[in-house]
Design a protein around this motif. Sequence first.
Motif, PDB file in Angstrom:
ATOM      1  N   SER A 145       0.829  -1.203   0.000  1.00  0.00           N
ATOM      2  CA  SER A 145       0.000   0.000   0.000  1.00  0.00           C
ATOM      3  C   SER A 145       0.862   1.251   0.000  1.00  0.00           C
ATOM      4  O   SER A 145       0.427   2.313  -0.403  1.00  0.00           O
TER       5      SER A 145
ATOM      6  N   SER B 193      -5.079   7.409   8.686  1.00  0.00           N
ATOM      7  CA  SER B 193      -4.917   5.973   8.905  1.00  0.00           C
ATOM      8  C   SER B 193      -5.819   5.584  10.069  1.00  0.00           C
ATOM      9  O   SER B 193      -5.916   6.294  11.060  1.00  0.00           O
TER      10      SER B 193
ATOM     11  N   ASN C 281      -1.260   4.450  12.737  1.00  0.00           N
ATOM     12  CA  ASN C 281       0.148   4.294  13.061  1.00  0.00           C
ATOM     13  C   ASN C 281       0.647   5.733  13.164  1.00  0.00           C
ATOM     14  O   ASN C 281       0.487   6.479  12.197  1.00  0.00           O
TER      15      ASN C 281
ATOM     16  N   ASP D 132      -6.614   4.800   5.195  1.00  0.00           N
ATOM     17  CA  ASP D 132      -5.586   3.758   5.193  1.00  0.00           C
ATOM     18  C   ASP D 132      -5.966   2.732   6.244  1.00  0.00           C
ATOM     19  O   ASP D 132      -5.886   2.979   7.440  1.00  0.00           O
TER      20      ASP D 132
ATOM     21  N   TYR E 251      -4.353  -1.792   9.131  1.00  0.00           N
ATOM     22  CA  TYR E 251      -4.524  -2.641  10.323  1.00  0.00           C
ATOM     23  C   TYR E 251      -5.994  -2.935  10.609  1.00  0.00           C
ATOM     24  O   TYR E 251      -6.320  -3.548  11.622  1.00  0.00           O
TER      25      TYR E 251
ATOM     26  N   SER F 165       0.076  -6.931   4.419  1.00  0.00           N
ATOM     27  CA  SER F 165       1.284  -6.939   5.249  1.00  0.00           C
ATOM     28  C   SER F 165       1.021  -7.344   6.691  1.00  0.00           C
ATOM     29  O   SER F 165       1.722  -8.167   7.266  1.00  0.00           O
ATOM     30  N   LYS F 166       0.010  -6.739   7.297  1.00  0.00           N
ATOM     31  CA  LYS F 166      -0.162  -6.957   8.729  1.00  0.00           C
ATOM     32  C   LYS F 166      -0.899  -8.258   9.047  1.00  0.00           C
ATOM     33  O   LYS F 166      -1.074  -8.618  10.203  1.00  0.00           O
TER      34      LYS F 166
END
Length: 416
Positions: free
Chosen positions: A106, A186, A190, A218, A221, A248-249
């Motif tokens: 991303s 986000s 983060n 975003d 997560y 990714s997470k």
Amino acid sequence: MTFSVFGEKFTRFSGITRLMGDMNDGLRTPGAVMLGGGNPAQIPEMQAYFQNLLGEMLADGKLADALCNYDGPQGKDVLRHALAKMLSEEQGWELTADNIALTNGSQSAFFYLFNLFAGRRSDGTLSKVLFPLAPEYLGYADAGVDEDLFVSAKPNIELLPEGQFKYHVDFDHLTIGEDIGLICVSRPTNPTGNVLTDEELIRLDGLAQQHDIPLLIDNAYGVPFPGIVFTDATPLWNPNIILCMSLSKLGLPGSRCGIVVADEKYIKAISNMNGIISLSPGSIGPAMASEMIARGDLLRLSQDIIRPFYSRRVQETIATLRRYLPEERCLIHKPEGAIFLWLWFKDLPITTEVLYQRLKKRGVLMVPGDYFFPGLEHPWAHTQQCMRMNYVPQASEIERGVIILAEEIELAHQEH
Ligand code: PLP
């Protein structure tokens, strides 16, 4: 040798480069306590699942198929269709595969999107990206082709019991000028672990529509996957929202697979940019994710394995922090999601940049707060009083890091 203006800008030693460098150095330094980067945890059940999945995909030829072929510039069709079906069914969003594009992580989607909606316009004016709630993700800060692409707004701070606090959007002072081309948040955030409330998000969505600019959310997560959210948060999408997701997470950062859900005209733009910049996004992550959806595992694992793992880990880490750092020394942002704790050392006599350097000398890596306020208009002491730590490592390692952190904080107080 002379680099272009683009070259000069993108070869600078940026915050994100330092962070990735630290992670790499730390990985090679025996005994280092890595509380800095954003690498997700190696959750044993997920590791075993991925091993098994890859084994089966190898055996039935799906892995070779993914490796030996280019996908189209919009990304693997089978995943885009599966995601569209899953998101329409689960969330009730009206979307099809034409509303989805894949990117190489991303992070590269943010680069595309920021520079699509912000930067030098044909009339010579500069449009910008607004972060309505700073602190915000470090990875955004250097992703503009033009200089000074970002503006961010200071939050309201709500003090909570047990030495916690929570940031809120300060709508009373939020100005969206003519020059703003995109609003970006986000959620979960983060570095703070904040989750914008549903009301905040709906209000931002309304403001974006009113100003005829997109709202980028975003969701790296977020829900429904990987689902690292410990509070009530309803996912939001409509054609004015550009929702960015990632594998990714889930535990697959090496797959470099980002997912953009947006209006068809934005998806076409991303697809064309993908074609120019990378021909097509990589195929392995999408092939794995397609399999996970087909087997009904993507949401199940997010809910049953990933969320409980991080939820446990964050509670343990807060208990450890409180064993060594009382509330007078350290406030903690309410952990509502993501994989970080955001610590506020209100009365610390040194900046957290200096604290970062001292901790690094002792083999503990965390990230100083100053990096997380891209484009903040006026200096604000708060930016130098905060620090981000991840809570991904083993409890014993976190404790080692926290002991050193508490010692350095005590030393700083004694010196002054
Ligand atoms: N968004 C946020 C908020 C993140 O923290 C990260 C990575 O740490 C990303 C996006 C990047 O994810 P990707 O690996 O998909 O580029």
